[in-house]
Design a protein around this motif. Structure first.
Motif, PDB file in Angstrom:
ATOM      1  N   GLY A  36     -13.443  -4.457   3.604  1.00  0.00           N
ATOM      2  CA  GLY A  36     -13.234  -3.775   5.058  1.00  0.00           C
ATOM      3  C   GLY A  36     -11.767  -4.210   5.583  1.00  0.00           C
ATOM      4  N   SER A  37     -11.639  -5.432   5.638  1.00  0.00           N
ATOM      5  CA  SER A  37     -10.371  -6.249   6.095  1.00  0.00           C
ATOM      6  C   SER A  37      -9.230  -5.698   5.232  1.00  0.00           C
ATOM      7  CB  SER A  37     -10.454  -7.555   6.401  1.00  0.00           C
ATOM      8  OG  SER A  37     -11.528  -7.894   7.068  1.00  0.00           O
ATOM      9  N   LEU A  38      -9.486  -5.667   4.007  1.00  0.00           N
ATOM     10  CA  LEU A  38      -8.444  -5.580   3.019  1.00  0.00           C
ATOM     11  C   LEU A  38      -8.183  -4.062   3.001  1.00  0.00           C
ATOM     12  CD1 LEU A  38      -6.703  -6.795   0.655  1.00  0.00           C
ATOM     13  CD2 LEU A  38      -8.542  -5.765  -0.827  1.00  0.00           C
ATOM     14  N   MET A  39      -9.051  -3.166   3.189  1.00  0.00           N
ATOM     15  CA  MET A  39      -8.670  -1.757   3.299  1.00  0.00           C
ATOM     16  C   MET A  39      -7.822  -1.361   4.550  1.00  0.00           C
ATOM     17  SD  MET A  39     -12.185   0.214   2.049  1.00  0.00           S
ATOM     18  CE  MET A  39     -11.710   1.856   2.206  1.00  0.00           C
ATOM     19  N   ASN A  40      -8.232  -2.046   5.791  1.00  0.00           N
ATOM     20  CA  ASN A  40      -7.440  -1.956   6.825  1.00  0.00           C
ATOM     21  C   ASN A  40      -6.060  -2.303   6.733  1.00  0.00           C
ATOM     22  OD1 ASN A  40      -9.605  -0.745   8.451  1.00  0.00           O
ATOM     23  ND2 ASN A  40     -10.335  -2.732   9.233  1.00  0.00           N
ATOM     24  N   LEU A  41      -5.784  -3.433   5.977  1.00  0.00           N
ATOM     25  CA  LEU A  41      -4.647  -3.763   5.667  1.00  0.00           C
ATOM     26  C   LEU A  41      -3.663  -2.868   4.918  1.00  0.00           C
ATOM     27  CD1 LEU A  41      -2.528  -6.162   5.686  1.00  0.00           C
ATOM     28  CD2 LEU A  41      -3.385  -6.745   3.819  1.00  0.00           C
ATOM     29  N   TYR A  42      -4.418  -2.317   4.045  1.00  0.00           N
ATOM     30  CA  TYR A  42      -3.583  -1.395   3.033  1.00  0.00           C
ATOM     31  C   TYR A  42      -3.373  -0.164   3.645  1.00  0.00           C
ATOM     32  CZ  TYR A  42      -3.307  -4.532  -1.157  1.00  0.00           C
ATOM     33  OH  TYR A  42      -2.774  -5.269  -1.773  1.00  0.00           O
ATOM     34  N   ILE A  43      -4.288   0.311   4.668  1.00  0.00           N
ATOM     35  CA  ILE A  43      -4.033   1.591   5.233  1.00  0.00           C
ATOM     36  C   ILE A  43      -2.712   1.536   6.247  1.00  0.00           C
ATOM     37  CG2 ILE A  43      -4.858   2.933   7.055  1.00  0.00           C
ATOM     38  CD1 ILE A  43      -7.610   2.680   5.735  1.00  0.00           C
ATOM     39  N   LEU A  44      -2.664   0.380   6.898  1.00  0.00           N
ATOM     40  CA  LEU A  44      -1.342   0.171   7.634  1.00  0.00           C
ATOM     41  C   LEU A  44      -0.311   0.105   6.690  1.00  0.00           C
ATOM     42  CD1 LEU A  44      -2.465  -2.822   9.907  1.00  0.00           C
ATOM     43  CD2 LEU A  44      -2.197  -0.472  10.497  1.00  0.00           C
ATOM     44  N   LEU A  45      -0.261  -0.192   5.478  1.00  0.00           N
ATOM     45  CA  LEU A  45       1.017   0.034   4.552  1.00  0.00           C
ATOM     46  C   LEU A  45       1.476   1.465   4.254  1.00  0.00           C
ATOM     47  CD1 LEU A  45       0.207  -2.872   2.006  1.00  0.00           C
ATOM     48  CD2 LEU A  45       1.854  -2.851   4.009  1.00  0.00           C
TER      49      LEU A  45
END
Length: 181
Positions: free
Chosen positions: A172-181
């Motif tokens: 979940g944290s990784l997906m949030n980070l990549y969505i911001l990219l």
């Protein structure tokens, strides 16, 4: 150019996720192995101090030895089973499971082979009772003359939900980070 940037982002997401999940799982397995080893060592040490020096497992069903072993289970917060050299159950801290036929009164054949014939000092093996999955650790019980008198089995009910929660949180944290990219 957009396609190549998206491809790089997706590939890096997959590789980072895969690597981190492997790391988390490896760390979990190492911690589980450490927990099993320390628990079985504590039970064996307590047995050595409570039972007579020689022939610790001989006539284990005697009232005296059973009255010494049953409190060990509650004191150490560990269920354990003792088997003779041929793999037959001679003591269990949870005898109802065996008396009602829920579990066989014979030692896991793979564990018996690995310890008695292959010479392993410890064997950890996944087992199940119906839909309940757990890990069982087996180890030889030796007397003070270092002769094998039998085998101890320690069922260890792992915390799979904790591992799944940790992996889900990371993804979940990784997906949030990549969505911001």
């Amino acid at each position: 150019i957009r396609l190549s940037v998206m491809l790089v982002v997706v590939v890096s997401f997959v590789l980072t996720g895969w690597g981190t999940i492997r790391y988390i799982t490896g760390k979990y397995d190492a911690g589980l192995d450490q927990g099993i080893s320390s628990k079985i060592s504590a039970v064996l040490h307590a047995m050595e101090t409570e039972l007579p020096e020689q022939n610790m497992l001989t006539n284990i069903l005697s009232d005296e030895k059973t009255s010494l072993l049953l409190p060990l289970s509650s004191t150490l917060s560990a269920d354990f089973n003792l088997f003779d050299l041929s793999g037959r159950l001679i003591f269990s801290s949870q005898p109802k499971l065996y008396q009602q036929g829920i579990i066989s009164d014979r030692m896991n054949p793979a564990a018996l082979f690995e310890i008695s014939i292959a010479g392993k000092t410890k064997f950890v093996h996944p087992e199940s009772i119906g839909r309940l999955n757990y890990i069982a650790a087996y180890q030889p019980v030796r007397n003070r003359s270092n002769e094998i008198e039998g085998y101890i089995s320690l069922p260890y009910f792992e915390k799979q939900t904790k591992l799944k929660k940790e992996i889900s949180s990371f993804i979940g944290s990784l997906m949030n980070l990549y969505i911001l990219l």
